[in-house]
Design an enzyme around this catalytic site. Structure first.
Site, mmCIF file in Angstrom:
data_model
loop_
_atom_site.group_PDB
_atom_site.id
_atom_site.type_symbol
_atom_site.label_atom_id
_atom_site.label_comp_id
_atom_site.label_asym_id
_atom_site.label_seq_id
_atom_site.Cartn_x
_atom_site.Cartn_y
_atom_site.Cartn_z
ATOM 1 N N HIS A 48 31.337 46.301 44.476
ATOM 2 C CA HIS A 48 32.102 46.792 43.326
ATOM 3 C C HIS A 48 31.884 48.301 43.129
ATOM 4 C CE1 HIS A 48 31.193 42.493 42.116
ATOM 5 N NE2 HIS A 48 32.495 42.498 42.031
ATOM 6 N N LYS A 69 37.392 42.705 50.996
ATOM 7 C CA LYS A 69 36.634 41.449 51.008
ATOM 8 C C LYS A 69 37.538 40.269 50.633
ATOM 9 C CE LYS A 69 33.248 38.439 50.021
ATOM 10 N NZ LYS A 69 33.704 37.754 48.858
ATOM 11 N N ASP A 70 38.394 40.492 49.623
ATOM 12 C CA ASP A 70 39.343 39.457 49.186
ATOM 13 C C ASP A 70 40.717 39.829 49.755
ATOM 14 O OD1 ASP A 70 37.716 37.818 47.001
ATOM 15 O OD2 ASP A 70 37.188 39.926 46.819
ATOM 16 N N ALA A 89 29.070 40.737 37.277
ATOM 17 C CA ALA A 89 28.018 40.418 38.257
ATOM 18 C C ALA A 89 28.102 41.455 39.386
ATOM 19 C CB ALA A 89 28.164 38.997 38.785
ATOM 20 N N LEU A 90 28.084 42.700 38.982
ATOM 21 C CA LEU A 90 28.405 43.794 39.898
ATOM 22 C C LEU A 90 27.343 43.987 40.971
ATOM 23 C CD1 LEU A 90 29.749 46.430 37.323
ATOM 24 C CD2 LEU A 90 31.016 44.648 38.580
HETATM 25 P P1 AMP Z 1 35.318 40.188 41.807
HETATM 26 O O1 AMP Z 1 34.448 40.689 40.713
HETATM 27 O O2 AMP Z 1 34.594 39.329 42.788
HETATM 28 O O3 AMP Z 1 36.612 39.623 41.335
HETATM 29 O O4 AMP Z 1 35.708 41.469 42.657
HETATM 30 C C1 AMP Z 1 36.252 42.606 42.056
HETATM 31 C C2 AMP Z 1 36.713 43.542 43.145
HETATM 32 O O5 AMP Z 1 35.604 43.903 43.961
HETATM 33 C C3 AMP Z 1 37.760 42.908 44.069
HETATM 34 O O6 AMP Z 1 38.746 43.869 44.378
HETATM 35 C C4 AMP Z 1 36.951 42.539 45.270
HETATM 36 O O7 AMP Z 1 37.699 42.490 46.467
HETATM 37 C C5 AMP Z 1 35.945 43.680 45.314
HETATM 38 N N1 AMP Z 1 34.764 43.309 46.098
HETATM 39 C C6 AMP Z 1 33.979 42.212 45.908
HETATM 40 N N2 AMP Z 1 33.019 42.167 46.865
HETATM 41 C C7 AMP Z 1 33.224 43.247 47.663
HETATM 42 C C8 AMP Z 1 32.568 43.758 48.831
HETATM 43 N N3 AMP Z 1 31.517 43.144 49.376
HETATM 44 N N4 AMP Z 1 33.051 44.894 49.388
HETATM 45 C C9 AMP Z 1 34.127 45.534 48.858
HETATM 46 N N5 AMP Z 1 34.776 45.100 47.756
HETATM 47 C C10 AMP Z 1 34.335 43.971 47.167
#
Ligand code: AMP
Length: 283
Positions: free
Chosen positions: A39, A151-152, A34-35
């Site tokens: 991402h 973000k996380d 769900a990029l």
């Molecule tokens: P996820 O797919 O939500 O598990 O996120 C994958 C990676 O993308 C993780 O390292 C998140 O911290 C990063 N990420 C998600 N949203 C953001 C954002 N708004 N800004 C920067 N990195 C993000």
């Protein structure tokens, strides 16, 4: 450029061995798909730092403590591939759950300390599941550098601790939070919000920025945090899991002279949003 999509970790290992033989450095960006631009900013950072870039897409069932949340999590592989295609990604690893966790899989990484507060308190088992899959993905990709978003924030600190504790030969690179024009941090969960809730959701970053500014200029922490909680409730946030000022690295109590972080998780329109920002504590 054609995007190479691999589903089999063994094929990934073969490719990685080839790249290693050619002396290439390897970067990995682990995602759950769900990029969005957040991402993609990680992918660009990896592209700039490494010879070969792998993006992994895996909705990790072990890090969801709530089956409904797992079922609701968006899965958009075709759109994800279209977003990655122009970014010169060398391989996208999309393993099946049955490949990552075969029926006889019996290893779970359990971490203590940093995994306990905040997200850990509200999502039991989440970080153990996350740490386990990160270790697996790092083993599958053999990356020199792995890119994670601020973000996380707690996840980032947990991953740093994981690789330090297990002496894994990978460098963890932190990338800044990417926000929409109105300040809301980009998140795959934002698309679950109604248009009205999406508008009100921006009070989360606004309240954090306001509280951070007040604390930096000497305001009482409890008063600043209470004002932020009040702003969230007034904007229609149904509940707040936590809104806390912590030491940026240990996530324990903030200490003057060390970087601090303000972190929050709150529910709006049945969707759980998280955000965090840096706080400079006054001397
Ligand atoms: P996820 O797919 O939500 O598990 O996120 C994958 C990676 O993308 C993780 O390292 C998140 O911290 C990063 N990420 C998600 N949203 C953001 C954002 N708004 N800004 C920067 N990195 C993000």
């Amino acid at each position: 450029m054609n995007l190479t999509i691999l589903r089999d970790p063994d094929q990934m290992r073969t490719l990685v061995r080839e790249w290693r033989g050619q002396g290439h450095s390897i970067g990995v960006v682990p995602t759950m798909g769900a990029l969005h631009e957040g991402h993609l900013s990680l992918v660009r950072a990896a592209r700039a730092a490494c010879d070969r870039v792998i993006v992994t897409i895996f909705v990790n069932p072990r890090q969801f403590n709530n089956p409904e949340d797992l079922a609701k999590y968006p899965r958009t592989e075709n759109e994800d591939a279209a977003l990655l295609a122009p970014l010169q990604v060398d391989a996208v690893l999309v393993p099946d759950a049955a490949t990552v966790y075969p029926p006889d899989h019996s290893t779970l990484i359990t971490m203590s300390g940093i995994t306990q507060p905040l997200e850990g308190a509200y999502r039991p088992g989440h970080f153990d599941g996350m740490a386990t899959v990160v270790a697996l993905l790092l083993n599958m990709t053999q990356a020199d550098m792995a890119f994670f978003g601020e973000k996380d924030w707690q996840q980032l600190q947990v991953v740093r601790k994981l690789v330090a504790d297990l002496q894994m030969p990978v460098q963890i690179i932190a990338c800044p939070t990417i926000r929409a024009d109105d300040g809301l941090a980009l998140s795959s969960r934002n698309r679950q919000l109604s248009p009205a809730s999406r508008d009100h959701a921006t009070v989360l970053p606004d309240a954090l920025f306001e509280a951070a500014q007040q604390i930096a200029t000497g305001a009482d922490h409890d008063i600043a945090l209470a004002a932020a909680r009040g702003a969230l409730s007034a904007a229609g946030y149904e509940s707040i899991d936590y809104l806390a000022l912590c030491d940026a690295e240990t996530l324990g109590a903030p200490q003057s002279g060390r970087p601090a972080r303000l972190l929050a998780a709150a529910w709006i329109d049945g969707v759980r949003l998280i955000d965090n920002i840096a706080v400079t504590l006054p001397e």
